[in-house]
Design a protein around this motif. Structure first.
Motif, PDB file in Angstrom:
ATOM      1  N   SER A  91       7.504   1.333   4.626  1.00  0.00           N
ATOM      2  CA  SER A  91       7.426   1.675   6.045  1.00  0.00           C
ATOM      3  C   SER A  91       6.886   3.089   6.228  1.00  0.00           C
ATOM      4  O   SER A  91       6.037   3.331   7.095  1.00  0.00           O
ATOM      5  CB  SER A  91       8.805   1.535   6.693  1.00  0.00           C
ATOM      6  OG  SER A  91       8.701   1.540   8.092  1.00  0.00           O
ATOM      7  N   ALA A  92       7.354   4.037   5.417  1.00  0.00           N
ATOM      8  CA  ALA A  92       6.910   5.427   5.528  1.00  0.00           C
ATOM      9  C   ALA A  92       5.405   5.549   5.279  1.00  0.00           C
ATOM     10  O   ALA A  92       4.707   6.280   5.996  1.00  0.00           O
ATOM     11  CB  ALA A  92       7.686   6.308   4.555  1.00  0.00           C
ATOM     12  N   VAL A  93       4.905   4.832   4.288  1.00  0.00           N
ATOM     13  CA  VAL A  93       3.466   4.843   3.998  1.00  0.00           C
ATOM     14  C   VAL A  93       2.699   4.314   5.207  1.00  0.00           C
ATOM     15  O   VAL A  93       1.709   4.900   5.650  1.00  0.00           O
ATOM     16  CB  VAL A  93       3.156   4.008   2.732  1.00  0.00           C
ATOM     17  CG1 VAL A  93       1.660   3.752   2.583  1.00  0.00           C
ATOM     18  CG2 VAL A  93       3.694   4.708   1.493  1.00  0.00           C
ATOM     19  N   ALA A  94       3.177   3.207   5.775  1.00  0.00           N
ATOM     20  CA  ALA A  94       2.502   2.598   6.930  1.00  0.00           C
ATOM     21  C   ALA A  94       2.619   3.473   8.175  1.00  0.00           C
ATOM     22  O   ALA A  94       1.685   3.538   8.979  1.00  0.00           O
ATOM     23  CB  ALA A  94       3.070   1.206   7.190  1.00  0.00           C
ATOM     24  N   VAL A  95       3.752   4.156   8.351  1.00  0.00           N
ATOM     25  CA  VAL A  95       3.944   5.045   9.498  1.00  0.00           C
ATOM     26  C   VAL A  95       2.903   6.157   9.491  1.00  0.00           C
ATOM     27  O   VAL A  95       2.269   6.447  10.516  1.00  0.00           O
ATOM     28  CB  VAL A  95       5.377   5.632   9.522  1.00  0.00           C
ATOM     29  CG1 VAL A  95       5.453   6.899  10.359  1.00  0.00           C
ATOM     30  CG2 VAL A  95       6.364   4.604  10.034  1.00  0.00           C
ATOM     31  N   GLY A 141      -3.951   6.834  15.021  1.00  0.00           N
ATOM     32  CA  GLY A 141      -3.754   7.113  16.438  1.00  0.00           C
ATOM     33  C   GLY A 141      -2.974   6.057  17.198  1.00  0.00           C
ATOM     34  O   GLY A 141      -3.059   5.983  18.426  1.00  0.00           O
ATOM     35  N   VAL A 142      -2.205   5.243  16.493  1.00  0.00           N
ATOM     36  CA  VAL A 142      -1.388   4.220  17.157  1.00  0.00           C
ATOM     37  C   VAL A 142      -0.257   4.930  17.895  1.00  0.00           C
ATOM     38  O   VAL A 142       0.506   5.683  17.293  1.00  0.00           O
ATOM     39  CB  VAL A 142      -0.818   3.220  16.121  1.00  0.00           C
ATOM     40  CG1 VAL A 142       0.100   2.201  16.791  1.00  0.00           C
ATOM     41  CG2 VAL A 142      -1.943   2.528  15.370  1.00  0.00           C
ATOM     42  N   GLY A 176      -2.527  -3.832   6.030  1.00  0.00           N
ATOM     43  CA  GLY A 176      -2.417  -2.446   6.465  1.00  0.00           C
ATOM     44  C   GLY A 176      -1.327  -2.165   7.477  1.00  0.00           C
ATOM     45  O   GLY A 176      -1.159  -1.027   7.885  1.00  0.00           O
ATOM     46  N   LYS A 177      -0.578  -3.199   7.891  1.00  0.00           N
ATOM     47  CA  LYS A 177       0.491  -3.000   8.883  1.00  0.00           C
ATOM     48  C   LYS A 177       1.817  -3.427   8.291  1.00  0.00           C
ATOM     49  O   LYS A 177       1.903  -4.406   7.555  1.00  0.00           O
ATOM     50  CB  LYS A 177       0.201  -3.808  10.144  1.00  0.00           C
ATOM     51  CG  LYS A 177      -1.070  -3.370  10.841  1.00  0.00           C
ATOM     52  CD  LYS A 177      -1.355  -4.199  12.057  1.00  0.00           C
ATOM     53  CE  LYS A 177      -2.654  -3.734  12.704  1.00  0.00           C
ATOM     54  NZ  LYS A 177      -3.046  -4.570  13.816  1.00  0.00           N
ATOM     55  N   ARG A 178       2.868  -2.705   8.635  1.00  0.00           N
ATOM     56  CA  ARG A 178       4.191  -3.026   8.098  1.00  0.00           C
ATOM     57  C   ARG A 178       4.840  -4.151   8.876  1.00  0.00           C
ATOM     58  O   ARG A 178       4.700  -4.240  10.092  1.00  0.00           O
ATOM     59  CB  ARG A 178       5.075  -1.781   8.099  1.00  0.00           C
ATOM     60  CG  ARG A 178       5.285  -1.198   9.460  1.00  0.00           C
ATOM     61  CD  ARG A 178       5.810   0.219   9.365  1.00  0.00           C
ATOM     62  NE  ARG A 178       5.747   0.852  10.668  1.00  0.00           N
ATOM     63  CZ  ARG A 178       6.784   1.340  11.308  1.00  0.00           C
ATOM     64  NH1 ARG A 178       7.971   1.316  10.763  1.00  0.00           N
ATOM     65  NH2 ARG A 178       6.632   1.891  12.485  1.00  0.00           N
ATOM     66  N   GLU A 191      -3.745  -9.744   2.818  1.00  0.00           N
ATOM     67  CA  GLU A 191      -3.474  -8.806   1.727  1.00  0.00           C
ATOM     68  C   GLU A 191      -2.078  -8.242   1.918  1.00  0.00           C
ATOM     69  O   GLU A 191      -1.786  -7.629   2.944  1.00  0.00           O
ATOM     70  CB  GLU A 191      -4.508  -7.675   1.714  1.00  0.00           C
ATOM     71  CG  GLU A 191      -5.884  -8.155   1.323  1.00  0.00           C
ATOM     72  CD  GLU A 191      -6.827  -7.029   0.981  1.00  0.00           C
ATOM     73  OE1 GLU A 191      -6.361  -5.956   0.524  1.00  0.00           O
ATOM     74  OE2 GLU A 191      -8.038  -7.220   1.166  1.00  0.00           O
ATOM     75  N   VAL A 192      -1.221  -8.474   0.945  1.00  0.00           N
ATOM     76  CA  VAL A 192       0.178  -8.059   1.003  1.00  0.00           C
ATOM     77  C   VAL A 192       0.410  -6.981  -0.048  1.00  0.00           C
ATOM     78  O   VAL A 192       0.040  -7.146  -1.206  1.00  0.00           O
ATOM     79  CB  VAL A 192       1.125  -9.259   0.746  1.00  0.00           C
ATOM     80  CG1 VAL A 192       2.579  -8.822   0.795  1.00  0.00           C
ATOM     81  CG2 VAL A 192       0.857 -10.380   1.744  1.00  0.00           C
TER      82      VAL A 192
END
Length: 196
Positions: free
Chosen positions: A136-140, A147-148, A81-83, A98-99
């Motif tokens: 990156s856009a999806v993860a952003v 709330g990061v 879930g993180k880029r 999970e990639v």
């Protein structure tokens, strides 16, 4: 002068020190991970980056090798879930992870909303950076939703919003040499339902 250099080169000893044997071949290690929803098991040299494991061992060539130093973002994938920049991470570090690569976000028949928005807003030119930009856009947008906080926020205790400034700050690690930044921001804003 040329014959002296040739003679010196011909007379050099192998680089293995006398009385020792050459280094043994590297040992391949088993690595299990879920890639684009499918369990995968690889045997890899422990020095293999996640980027090279994806491209060379799993033939997922959508993830691009740009600078190979973590400076351009072309290799961005989503891990748990993180880029991350996959060129800076060893594959063996992702045991059980999970990639998600660009191939796992959508298909030509069923595009991810971000992929469709990039097409709609012409968020690419040469296309080389596009897979990393989209991941990156999806993860952003997910980071903002969770709330990061980011450097663009005046108040780090407040919930971030999907503003143009916020999305641009978070996307600053993804370089587009063609300069399609405004189109990328419009695509992201379209998906986020915000103003670019």
């Amino acid at each position: 002068m040329g014959s002296a250099a040739t003679a010196a080169a011909a007379g050099t000893a192998p680089l293995v020190a006398q009385g020792t044997s050459p280094s043994p071949a590297p040992i391949n290690l088993p690595v299990k991970m879920k890639v684009n929803g499918k369990p995968r098991e690889l045997k890899l040299d422990p020095r293999t980056t996640l980027l090279d494991a994806l491209r060379e061992h799993l033939q997922l060539t959508g993830t691009k090798k740009g600078c190979d130093h973590g400076q351009c973002g072309a290799c961005t994938v989503i891990v748990n879930g993180k880029r991350i920049n996959s060129c800076l991470s060893l594959a063996v570090m992702h045991e059980g992870d999970e990639v998600t690569t660009i191939e796992g976000l959508g298909t030509p028949d069923k595009l991810h909303p971000m992929q469709a928005a990039f097409i709609k807003h012409d968020g690419y030119q040469c296309g080389y950076c596009t897979p990393g930009q989209i991941c990156s856009a999806v993860a952003v947008l997910d980071e903002i939703k969770r709330g990061v906080p980011s450097h663009a926020q005046a108040d780090l205790t407040a919930a971030p919003g999907a503003t143009g400034e916020e999305m641009r700050e978070r996307m600053s690690g993804n370089i587009c040499r063609c300069g399609a930044y405004s189109n990328i921001a419009e695509a992201m804003a379209d998906v986020a339902g915000a103003s670019a």
